[in-house]
Design a protein around this motif. Structure first.
Motif: not given
Length: 357
Positions: A174-177, A223-226, A239-244
């Motif tokens: 998951a690409d950083p945001v 707002n949070g983790t996807y 799962f891979a995760s990214v924070d928004v």
């Protein structure tokens, strides 16, 4: 030595028998449950010639009585179950995503089925031991296994279990945001995995099957983790995760003097609701023109008209507008004048009517 009843040949049309050990100093009496006065045999065995499951199934008893001078009596019980054909269960084809953990093939048998059968590796995978399939290092493919059971009458049944072994795909990245301001769009993206479908999950019940979904007009609840995973050939990756991060837009009102008399000045000030007034920057405008050098939370004004201010909090900008009008509610001043000793005096005689005077 413990004595027990032994059953043999209890199959339809076979020469069936129940028996106990033969002792010369015992007498024997056999009967069926429900008919204790009908003695079926006085030997150490009870014969069924031939066995008929419909009429002969049931519970049987034998009473063994000592004749050797010492009183001894023992009653034994044996349940003859209705005859049933061997049952290995149904054939089945199962899909298994290879997590490289041992698999118990018996878990794939339908119910009911007879236990205690034997497994055969029909495909020759070399990975079967007993009923356990070792999947670690086993290539994806289709494998066939046979389960066979035999009943006491030598009737045989078998079930064929086909295992379609599939590989579990690697998790995508998951690409950083970068953090965005409230109300802006957020672009989520994941690396491409061939032949995959995507599954995104996130705050506020967010879900998407797009590889690169967009959060349109993201609010603070976004707002949070996807998390994102892929499914290939029915098997899901981890799962891979990214924070928004969603930054709040400045929320405020403009307070102050909204009515000026001719020649009078006033004050306007920003009243914050969700930020520290000293941690933001301000740009004030009068009639759409930037007021150079006017960059404080509170400003002095001299003209009537429209003022607006832009508040910038960490790159998130909000603006509010306020209208300042001319005060036309004039008041009357009543004067008196005249000489007082050697001075000429002018006096406001209605001071009590002038609020604040």
């Amino acid at each position: 030595e413990e004595v027990e009843i032994v059953g043999a040949g209890l199959c339809d049309d076979a020469e069936g028998q129940l028996s106990v050990s033969q002792f010369s100093f015992f007498t024997y009496e056999w009967w069926k449950e429900g008919a204790p006065n009908t003695i079926l045999s006085t030997a150490n065995s009870l014969d069924f010639a031939p066995f008929n499951s419909d009429t002969d199934a049931g519970t049987y008893y034998v009473k063994m009585t000592s004749t050797g001078g010492i009183e001894c009596e023992q009653v034994l019980e044996y349940v003859v179950e209705p005859a049933s054909a061997a049952n290995a269960g149904d054939d089945d084809t199962v899909t298994y995503c290879n997590d490289e953990q041992p698999v118990n093939l018996s878990d794939f048998l339908s119910n009911p089925h007879d236990e205690g059968g034997t497994w055969t590796d029909v495909s020759g995978s070399g990975a079967l031991s007993g009923d356990t399939l070792t999947t670690a290092g086993l290539a994806a493919g289709t494998y066939q296994f046979r389960y066979r059971v035999t009943d006491m009458c030598d009737n045989m049944d078998e079930a064929i279990i086909i295992v379609e072994l599939r590989n579990i795909p690697d998790a995508p990245e998951a690409d950083p945001v970068a953090a965005v301001c409230e109300g802006e769009n957020v672009q989520l993206s994941a690396t491409t995995v061939p032949n995959a479908t995507y599954e995104w999950l996130g705050p506020a019940n967010f879900a998407s099957t797009d590889q690169n979904p967009i959060l349109t007009g993201a609010g603070m609840t976004a707002n949070g983790t996807y998390q994102v995973r892929v499914l290939v050939d029915g098997c899901a990756s981890s799962f891979a995760s990214v924070d928004v991060g969603i930054k709040e837009s400045p929320d405020f009102t403009i307070n102050g003097d909204t009515s000026l008399c001719e020649g009078q000045s006033g004050l306007l000030n920003v009243a914050p609701s969700n930020f520290d007034e000293n941690a933001v920057t301000y740009q004030w405008y009068y009639e759409s023109d930037l007021l150079d050098g006017v960059d404080a939370a509170t400003i002095e004004i001299f003209e009537v008209g429209q003022y607006h201010v832009e508040v910038n909090n960490d790159g998130c900008v909000s603006e509010e507008v306020i209208q300042v009008n001319r005060n036309t509610n004039a008041f009357d001043v009543v004067l008196d004048n005249g000489c007082n000793d050697f001075e000429y005096v002018i006096t406001v005689v209605n001071q009590g009517e002038l609020e604040g005077a």
